[in-house]
Write a protein that holds these residues in place. Structure first.
Motif, PDB file in Angstrom:
ATOM      1  N   ASN A 168      -3.538   5.747  -0.822  1.00 40.99           N
ATOM      2  CA  ASN A 168      -4.774   4.990  -1.039  1.00 40.99           C
ATOM      3  C   ASN A 168      -4.657   4.022  -2.220  1.00 40.99           C
ATOM      4  O   ASN A 168      -5.649   3.481  -2.688  1.00 40.99           O
ATOM      5  CB  ASN A 168      -5.964   5.940  -1.235  1.00 40.99           C
ATOM      6  CG  ASN A 168      -5.880   6.715  -2.533  1.00 40.99           C
ATOM      7  OD1 ASN A 168      -4.810   6.918  -3.101  1.00 40.99           O
ATOM      8  ND2 ASN A 168      -7.034   7.157  -3.022  1.00 40.99           N
TER       9      ASN A 168
ATOM     10  N   ARG B 228       0.834  -1.194   0.000  1.00 41.07           N
ATOM     11  CA  ARG B 228       0.000   0.000   0.000  1.00 41.07           C
ATOM     12  C   ARG B 228       0.869   1.244   0.000  1.00 41.07           C
ATOM     13  O   ARG B 228       1.870   1.329   0.715  1.00 41.07           O
ATOM     14  CB  ARG B 228      -0.910  -0.002   1.229  1.00 41.07           C
ATOM     15  CG  ARG B 228      -1.889   1.132   1.223  1.00 41.07           C
ATOM     16  CD  ARG B 228      -2.861   1.038   2.366  1.00 41.07           C
ATOM     17  NE  ARG B 228      -3.762   2.178   2.301  1.00 41.07           N
ATOM     18  CZ  ARG B 228      -4.906   2.238   2.913  1.00 41.07           C
ATOM     19  NH1 ARG B 228      -5.327   1.236   3.647  1.00 41.07           N
ATOM     20  NH2 ARG B 228      -5.671   3.306   2.811  1.00 41.07           N
TER      21      ARG B 228
ATOM     22  N   ASP C  45     -12.455  -2.076  -7.239  1.00 39.49           N
ATOM     23  CA  ASP C  45     -11.455  -1.082  -6.857  1.00 39.49           C
ATOM     24  C   ASP C  45     -10.256  -1.071  -7.809  1.00 39.49           C
ATOM     25  O   ASP C  45      -9.417  -0.172  -7.731  1.00 39.49           O
ATOM     26  CB  ASP C  45     -10.950  -1.339  -5.432  1.00 39.49           C
ATOM     27  CG  ASP C  45     -12.043  -1.150  -4.388  1.00 39.49           C
ATOM     28  OD1 ASP C  45     -12.999  -0.384  -4.640  1.00 39.49           O
ATOM     29  OD2 ASP C  45     -11.937  -1.786  -3.313  1.00 39.49           O
TER      30      ASP C  45
ATOM     31  N   LEU D 247      -7.962   2.165  -2.819  1.00 39.90           N
ATOM     32  CA  LEU D 247      -8.681   1.804  -1.613  1.00 39.90           C
ATOM     33  C   LEU D 247      -9.603   2.940  -1.201  1.00 39.90           C
ATOM     34  O   LEU D 247      -9.253   4.115  -1.319  1.00 39.90           O
ATOM     35  CB  LEU D 247      -7.694   1.485  -0.496  1.00 39.90           C
ATOM     36  CG  LEU D 247      -6.765   0.303  -0.801  1.00 39.90           C
ATOM     37  CD1 LEU D 247      -5.679   0.199   0.261  1.00 39.90           C
ATOM     38  CD2 LEU D 247      -7.549  -0.980  -0.900  1.00 39.90           C
ATOM     39  N   LYS D 248     -10.756   2.588  -0.699  1.00 32.49           N
ATOM     40  CA  LYS D 248     -11.754   3.586  -0.305  1.00 32.49           C
ATOM     41  C   LYS D 248     -11.404   4.240   1.022  1.00 32.49           C
ATOM     42  O   LYS D 248     -11.857   5.319   1.313  1.00 32.49           O
ATOM     43  CB  LYS D 248     -13.123   2.936  -0.239  1.00 32.49           C
ATOM     44  CG  LYS D 248     -13.614   2.479  -1.615  1.00 32.49           C
ATOM     45  CD  LYS D 248     -14.951   1.762  -1.488  1.00 32.49           C
ATOM     46  CE  LYS D 248     -15.449   1.308  -2.814  1.00 32.49           C
ATOM     47  NZ  LYS D 248     -14.920   0.024  -3.237  1.00 32.49           N
ATOM     48  N   SER D 249     -10.637   3.545   1.850  1.00 32.61           N
ATOM     49  CA  SER D 249     -10.283   4.134   3.147  1.00 32.61           C
ATOM     50  C   SER D 249      -8.831   3.934   3.467  1.00 32.61           C
ATOM     51  O   SER D 249      -8.131   3.204   2.878  1.00 32.61           O
ATOM     52  CB  SER D 249     -11.139   3.540   4.246  1.00 32.61           C
ATOM     53  OG  SER D 249     -10.983   2.136   4.309  1.00 32.61           O
TER      54      SER D 249
END
Length: 136
Positions: A22, A19, A79, A134-136
């Motif tokens: 995001n 990661r 996503d 990623l949404k969060s």
């Protein structure tokens, strides 16, 4: 999210995901299945050479493995924003790949690049390298 991974073990010293902000980067994902020495759709001779392969089986297994990896990282199929596809036989396998891709990406529409390469590190015909947001 499961506590035990369903994705195949990496074939080297690397993580399946990393990661950055995001963005979720996936290392190359092939059709192997966790804990299984045999590769879906691949028949090998006694010396480990490919006798024949079922590309559709490999392609479906790759898509499933990508889903497993995304889910374990807290992401979803929709996503995905970028997919790089490595094929070892563009001429013969691209039509099948394109058909299956259209089925699996009917709603998600990531950017896509498809390359033909000489070989992959294991006797497989397809590998995907993906990026998700990623949404969060």
């Amino acid at each position: 999210m499961t506590t035990e991974s369903r994705a195949p073990e990496p074939v080297g010293a690397y993580p399946y995901t990393r990661r950055a902000g995001n963005l979720l980067f996936l290392s190359g994902v092939g059709p192997r299945q966790r804990g299984q020495p045999a590769i879906p759709g691949v028949e090998l001779d006694a010396d480990g050479g490919v006798v024949r392969y079922d590309f559709e089986s490999q392609c479906r297994a790759v898509f499933q493995n990508v889903r497993y990896i995304l889910e374990e990282a807290g992401a979803e199929w929709d996503d995905l924003v970028d997919v790089t596809v490595f094929l070892t036989n563009m001429k013969d396998d691209f039509p099948t790949y394109n058909r299956l891709y259209a089925e699996h990406f009917a709603t998600a529409q990531p950017c896509r690049t498809t390359l033909e390469i000489n070989c992959l590190p294991t006797p497989i015909a397809i590998e995907l390298k993906c990026i998700a947001v990623l949404k969060s």
